[in-house]
Design an enzyme around this catalytic site. Structure first.
Site, mmCIF file in Angstrom:
data_model
loop_
_atom_site.group_PDB
_atom_site.id
_atom_site.type_symbol
_atom_site.label_atom_id
_atom_site.label_comp_id
_atom_site.label_asym_id
_atom_site.label_seq_id
_atom_site.Cartn_x
_atom_site.Cartn_y
_atom_site.Cartn_z
ATOM 1 C CG ASN A 299 3.507 -4.197 -5.111
ATOM 2 O OD1 ASN A 299 4.426 -3.956 -5.904
ATOM 3 N ND2 ASN A 299 3.672 -4.163 -3.807
ATOM 4 C CG HIS A 300 5.178 -8.620 -9.721
ATOM 5 N ND1 HIS A 300 5.109 -9.972 -9.939
ATOM 6 C CD2 HIS A 300 4.541 -8.032 -10.754
ATOM 7 C CE1 HIS A 300 4.457 -10.204 -11.079
ATOM 8 N NE2 HIS A 300 4.100 -9.038 -11.594
ATOM 9 C CE LYS B 86 -2.211 -0.957 3.818
ATOM 10 N NZ LYS B 86 -1.652 -2.282 4.109
ATOM 11 C CB THR B 87 3.703 2.361 2.142
ATOM 12 O OG1 THR B 87 2.934 2.145 3.316
ATOM 13 C CG2 THR B 87 4.519 3.629 2.303
ATOM 14 C CE LYS C 250 -0.145 3.156 7.878
ATOM 15 N NZ LYS C 250 -0.290 1.957 7.053
HETATM 16 N N1 LIG Z 1 7.317 -4.138 -5.689
HETATM 17 C C1 LIG Z 1 8.014 -4.515 -4.627
HETATM 18 N N2 LIG Z 1 9.214 -5.118 -4.761
HETATM 19 C C2 LIG Z 1 9.929 -5.488 -3.686
HETATM 20 N N3 LIG Z 1 9.549 -5.283 -2.432
HETATM 21 C C3 LIG Z 1 8.368 -4.671 -2.230
HETATM 22 C C4 LIG Z 1 7.531 -4.271 -3.316
HETATM 23 N N4 LIG Z 1 6.416 -3.696 -2.805
HETATM 24 C C5 LIG Z 1 6.545 -3.732 -1.477
HETATM 25 N N5 LIG Z 1 7.714 -4.314 -1.124
HETATM 26 C C6 LIG Z 1 8.222 -4.527 0.239
HETATM 27 O O1 LIG Z 1 7.220 -5.216 0.962
HETATM 28 C C7 LIG Z 1 7.045 -4.629 2.244
HETATM 29 C C8 LIG Z 1 5.599 -4.177 2.367
HETATM 30 O O2 LIG Z 1 5.372 -3.079 1.484
HETATM 31 P P1 LIG Z 1 4.546 -1.829 1.960
HETATM 32 O O3 LIG Z 1 5.156 -1.298 3.234
HETATM 33 O O4 LIG Z 1 4.387 -0.877 0.848
HETATM 34 O O5 LIG Z 1 3.160 -2.579 2.304
HETATM 35 P P2 LIG Z 1 1.906 -2.013 3.085
HETATM 36 O O6 LIG Z 1 0.730 -2.705 2.522
HETATM 37 O O7 LIG Z 1 1.924 -0.537 3.033
HETATM 38 O O8 LIG Z 1 2.204 -2.520 4.571
HETATM 39 P P3 LIG Z 1 1.525 -2.005 5.931
HETATM 40 O O9 LIG Z 1 0.292 -2.846 6.109
HETATM 41 O O10 LIG Z 1 2.573 -2.283 6.965
HETATM 42 O O11 LIG Z 1 1.221 -0.556 5.783
HETATM 43 C C9 LIG Z 1 8.007 -3.470 2.360
HETATM 44 O O12 LIG Z 1 9.070 -3.859 3.151
HETATM 45 C C10 LIG Z 1 8.462 -3.195 0.946
HETATM 46 O O13 LIG Z 1 9.806 -2.850 0.938
HETATM 47 MG MG LIG Z 2 2.028 0.810 4.590
#
Ligand SMILES: Nc1ncnc2c1ncn2[C@@H]1O[C@H](COP(=O)(O)OP(=O)(O)OP(=O)(O)O)[C@@H](O)[C@H]1O
Ligand SMILES: [Mg+2]
Length: 240
Positions: free
Chosen positions: A177-178, A17-18, A39
């Protein structure tokens, strides 16, 4: 110019998401828009420059087109990395939607677009009565669903889509998102979602080894923002 905004939810916690929000911010900024992101509720904190902060919020704060106070980006921060309603109860500070909506409206007045990242997934509880879905409804924002491509994501995506459709907010689209280095039959999974959700993804974000490595360390937010500057031009958003 008409105010725009989106609520970013995901198939789960840790699905991107972030990362997707940062990518969207950059893409919108490249179109000349003044963009901010919130956030509103975060759990899990790092001690930085004399206070507790959340890394997602820090990354979003730094990526904004205007200078924002930390509290405007993240009004509710709880230190333990647990579900928000539990963290709020432990802290004796209940999460209320009204102050979040007020801060959101203030940000809207100062920008062209405000993106709001949820916490956890669509039905994550915020307090005994309200969930993330209620926050999206209170903000009245169309929702973008980030699908973390891994086994189980079809079930999570379809359930979340159904739940979004049962609310008053619009479903604006989804981003694939991969999150994993390898995800067998990724294209088939994306095609399945395309057929089930009714349209192709707004974007497919490639796997970024560097981003993944950072998850093991600290201050990912800062690094992610740096990575973004270099890598995101490779991502094309459809019809945005
Ligand atoms: N496209 C990508 N390639 C490699 N790593 C990724 C990718 N997208 C996200 N990640 C990694 O996966 C983890 C989760 O990503 P992100 O923090 O964006 O998720 P989130 O859904 O926002 O999590 P949260 O629920 O904690 O807010 C992070 O550590 C990020 O570095
Ligand atoms: Mg996040």
């Amino acid at each position: 110019m008409k105010q725009i905004g989106f609520f970013i939810t995901g198939t789960d916690t840790g699905v991107g998401k972030t990362w997707a929000t940062l990518c969207l911010m950059k893409m919108l900024q490249e179109q000349g828009l003044k963009v901010a992101a919130m956030k509103p509720v975060a759990t899990g904190a790092v001690f930085y420059e004399g206070r507790w902060m959340n890394e997602d919020a820090l990354a979003l704060q730094r990526a904004a087109s205007i200078a924002l106070s930390y509290d405007a980006v993240n009004p509710y921060l709880f230190e333990p990395p647990v579900s928000p309603h539990i963290a709020a109860e432990l802290a004796g500070r209940p999460i209320e939607l009204t102050p979040i909506v007020r801060i959101f409206q203030e940000l809207q007045e100062r920008t062209d677009c405000v993106l709001v990242e949820g916490v956890g997934g669509w039905k994550a509880p915020l307090n005994p009565r309200e969930k993330v879905a209620d926050l999206a409804e209170a903000l009245g924002l169309p929702v973008i669903l980030v699908v973390g491509l891994r086994l189980g994501c079809l079930n999570h995506a379809l359930l979340t889509h159904e739940a979004i459709k049962s609310t008053s907010v619009d479903f604006a689209g989804w981003i694939a998102n991969h999150v994993a280095r390898e995800f067998p039959y990724a294209a088939e999974n994306i095609r399945t979602l395309d057929a089930s959700l009714g349209f192709p993804p707004l974007a497919v974000l490639p796997y970024q080894e560097r981003l993944r490595q950072l998850s093991a360390g600290v201050s990912t937010g800062f690094e992610a923002e740096r990575i973004l500057r270099v890598l995101v031009p490779s991502v094309t958003f459809r019809n945005f």
